[in-house]
Structures are given as C-alpha cells and as structure tokens.
Design a protein around this motif. Sequence first.
Motif: not given
Length: 117
Positions: A32-33, A35-37, A72, A76
């Motif tokens: 998840k993190d 992807n968020r980054a 990033n 994140a």
Amino acid sequence: MSESYNLATGKQLIEEICKSDFYPQFIAQIQKDLNRAGMDHVIKSEKPRQLFSEIASLLLEKLHNDFNEFLNLLYAVDVSEKEIRQLDSESSINIAEYVTYLILKREWQKVWYRNRG
C-alpha cells in the motif's frame, strides 16, 4: 550506520515478523505504501527473509535513479526523520540497508498496533 543498527538487527526484526500471524497484513501495508509513494513495484518475495533483500535492492535502485520516489516512500511510510539523521554512512548500500530496516520497522509498528487489542 547508526549506532543502534546493524544487519543482524534487521534480521531479528524479520524473525519477529515471521513468528507472527500478521505477516500477510504486513506485506499488504508495505505494498500500500509503495503504491502511495508512486512506485510501480509489486512485492515478489514469498519468504520473509527474502523481503529485506528485495526492499533494499529497490531502495538502492531508487537512490541511484529516482531520488524523489525514494523520498516519497519515506514520507508514505512515515519513517522518523530523527532516525534518518542518525545515519553516518555515505555508502549507498549501507543507506539502502539502514532505510530498509527503518521502513520494515515502521510498517511492522503500524500492523502490530492495529492488531494488538
């Protein structure tokens, strides 16, 4: 490196995670993190002990080719800036390993706190 970190510390963290029932949630949190980054990377490691090497390799590549994505990811994941500043190495391999440890530690904290009660 930080005085409180060495490669054995990272391996101890992985051992703790391996003993937990929360490993699938841990992997999902990391993904998840990532992807968020904005990282287009799918975690491939099927064994927890391979995970450290996979993340360290990814970070090493980002350090050399896309430093913004590296930053990033730190944002994140919410890696402690204080811990980052404790790094006293200019070796990109040491940086990647230390930051991998910080990322895995922080992701494990998120999963552990979410499931502890």
